[in-house]
Motif scaffolding. Structure first.
Motif, mmCIF file in Angstrom:
data_model
loop_
_atom_site.group_PDB
_atom_site.id
_atom_site.type_symbol
_atom_site.label_atom_id
_atom_site.label_comp_id
_atom_site.label_asym_id
_atom_site.label_seq_id
_atom_site.Cartn_x
_atom_site.Cartn_y
_atom_site.Cartn_z
ATOM 1 N N ALA A 13 0.870 2.543 12.385
ATOM 2 C CA ALA A 13 -0.197 3.492 12.681
ATOM 3 C C ALA A 13 -0.353 4.515 11.562
ATOM 4 O O ALA A 13 -1.471 4.860 11.165
ATOM 5 N N ALA A 14 0.760 5.029 11.057
ATOM 6 C CA ALA A 14 0.703 6.003 9.970
ATOM 7 C C ALA A 14 0.108 5.379 8.716
ATOM 8 O O ALA A 14 -0.697 6.009 8.007
ATOM 9 N N GLU A 15 0.475 4.142 8.444
ATOM 10 C CA GLU A 15 -0.074 3.454 7.271
ATOM 11 C C GLU A 15 -1.576 3.228 7.428
ATOM 12 O O GLU A 15 -2.349 3.425 6.486
ATOM 13 N N PRO A 60 0.810 -1.213 0.000
ATOM 14 C CA PRO A 60 0.000 0.000 0.000
ATOM 15 C C PRO A 60 0.844 1.263 0.000
ATOM 16 O O PRO A 60 0.510 2.251 -0.640
ATOM 17 N N ALA A 61 1.960 1.243 0.728
ATOM 18 C CA ALA A 61 2.811 2.431 0.823
ATOM 19 C C ALA A 61 3.431 2.774 -0.523
ATOM 20 O O ALA A 61 3.475 3.927 -0.932
ATOM 21 N N TRP A 83 -6.853 12.563 9.262
ATOM 22 C CA TRP A 83 -7.302 13.901 8.899
ATOM 23 C C TRP A 83 -6.818 14.324 7.517
ATOM 24 O O TRP A 83 -7.212 15.376 7.025
ATOM 25 N N GLY A 84 -5.939 13.547 6.913
ATOM 26 C CA GLY A 84 -5.459 13.880 5.578
ATOM 27 C C GLY A 84 -4.074 14.477 5.515
ATOM 28 O O GLY A 84 -3.642 14.923 4.435
ATOM 29 N N TYR A 109 -7.974 7.383 5.651
ATOM 30 C CA TYR A 109 -8.273 8.640 4.972
ATOM 31 C C TYR A 109 -8.636 8.396 3.512
ATOM 32 O O TYR A 109 -9.635 8.937 3.000
ATOM 33 N N VAL A 110 -7.853 7.573 2.846
ATOM 34 C CA VAL A 110 -8.111 7.279 1.434
ATOM 35 C C VAL A 110 -9.439 6.538 1.274
ATOM 36 O O VAL A 110 -10.180 6.747 0.303
#
Length: 271
Positions: free
Chosen positions: A233-235, A4-5, A206-207, A241-242
């Protein structure tokens, strides 16, 4: 298989980075801990405070050799600078040593809060952009200051979540979300003040385009494990968001339809 990244990379100044996590390199308990944390987080960039590492003897201890071995793009910063001249000079030194035009511009205006000096920051950013630097300015969530930094040529901003090293998470959610809303096409990386992975997940939901971490990882009981937790967590926050979260509601709404339910249950009364 495409991760995904890698399918949704961070883009800054026309370049792409495989991870939306940027990792600082200060205050780790050992070089091995730092090395293991970089391996665990797989960050898009690692930051290095040139003046601080020199003062702490990091160069002699093999610090720079460690960074080279990981082959992660370097983001030198001007940590500790308190004047425009000092920040610009440090940026030039970093460009010579690391052979990169990237610079995280820090210009501190208050010793207690470590809040950026907004006036000096804009002046230093304008000068460095003209000299060919790819400037990532460390700033507050102030929308007007953000716009002025963009006006002088910055293509991304690094607003704080809270003062450096506090671990409080986002102390002004409204201001940070307004910044995101009003600058929808500008890469925004939350830098400073995040303490736990849920903080990173929140701002990514939040984007925001990325997070930069240092103290939250280096001062954890087990830095490599915490580095990995922040990366996940960031992923997750970015994926949410997406995906497009549901709209928040004030009242409860049943997720199960009433079709086929006995008529005596339709009004909530018992038989």
């Amino acid at each position: 298989m495409t991760s995904p990244a890698s399918a949704d990379p961070l883009r800054l100044y026309g370049e792409t980075f495989a991870s939306r996590v940027l990792l600082g390199t200060s205050r780790y308990p050992s070089l091995q801990s730092l090395s293991d944390s970089i391996a665990a987080a797989q960050p898009g960039m690692v930051t290095v405070a040139l003046r601080r590492q020199m003062n702490e003897g990091g160069a002699e201890a093999g610090f720079f050799d460690l960074l080279k071995r990981h082959s992660v793009p370097l983001l030198p910063n001007t940590a500790g600078c308190q004047s425009v001249a000092e920040a610009v000079t440090t940026a030039h030194m970093a460009r010579e040593i690391f052979a990169t035009d990237w610079i995280k511009l820090e210009l501190i205006g208050d010793d207690y809060t470590l809040q950026p000096d907004p006036i000096g920051l804009i002046e230093a950013a304008a000068q460095l952009v003209k000299e060919g630097f790819k400037v990532l300015p460390y700033c507050t969530e102030d929308l007007v200051i953000g716009r002025r930094l963009l006006d002088v040529g910055c293509e991304a901003l690094m607003p704080w979540g809270a003062p450096i090293g506090t671990g409080k998470g986002v102390i002004n959610p409204y201001g940070l979300r307004v910044l995101r809303e009003r600058l929808p096409d500008v890469p925004l990386i939350v830098d400073a003040g995040l303490g736990v992975p849920s903080h990173a997940c929140q701002v990514m939901e939040w984007g925001f385009d990325g997070v930069l971490l240092n103290t939250a990882v280096s001062q954890a009981t087990h830095p490599p494990a915490m580095a990995r937790a922040f990366a996940l967590a960031a992923e997750a926050g970015r994926a949410a968001y997406v995906a497009g979260p549901m709209a928040e509601r004030e009242a409860a709404e049943a997720s199960t339809p009433v079709v086929g339910m006995p008529f005596w249950h339709h009004d909530g009364s018992a038989a």
